[in-house]
Design a protein around this motif. Structure first.
Motif, short mmCIF file in Angstrom:
data_model
loop_
_atom_site.label_atom_id
_atom_site.label_comp_id
_atom_site.label_asym_id
_atom_site.label_seq_id
_atom_site.Cartn_x
_atom_site.Cartn_y
_atom_site.Cartn_z
N GLY A 90 -2.74 -4.15 -3.07
CA GLY A 90 -2.60 -2.89 -2.35
C GLY A 90 -1.74 -1.85 -3.03
O GLY A 90 -1.58 -0.75 -2.53
N HIS A 104 0.81 -1.22 0.00
CA HIS A 104 0.00 0.00 0.00
C HIS A 104 0.85 1.27 0.00
O HIS A 104 0.35 2.35 -0.25
N HIS A 157 -0.69 1.07 -5.66
CA HIS A 157 -1.38 2.18 -6.32
C HIS A 157 -0.70 2.47 -7.66
O HIS A 157 0.51 2.29 -7.79
N ASP A 175 -5.12 -5.29 -6.30
CA ASP A 175 -5.70 -6.23 -5.34
C ASP A 175 -4.74 -6.52 -4.18
O ASP A 175 -5.18 -6.85 -3.08
#
Length: 66
Positions: A39, A10, A41, A37
């Motif tokens: 995490g 993430h 970006h 999926d």
């Protein structure tokens, strides 16, 4: 020598260039979605500088357009 930084997904933001993204749109979209999926970006970089259109932009699951 492999380097293991243990960075949480993430915290990653990967940029996709227009020329790369349009080479095989379906493959790029599925690869992006698999990583999202997990995490990760994504940003779309340099779009509009060549031959892209809003139709193409809407298909990519990116969180930011640059």
């Amino acid at each position: 020598m492999a380097l293991n930084l243990d960075v949480p997904p993430h915290l990653l933001e990967l940029g996709i260039l227009e020329t790369s993204a349009l080479s095989d749109i379906n493959y790029i979209i599925s690869t992006m979605q698999a990583n999202i999926d997990l995490g990760v970006h994504f940003t779309l970089d340099d779009f509009g500088t060549r031959y892209s259109s809003l139709t193409h932009l809407r298909r990519f699951p990116a969180s930011l357009i640059k």
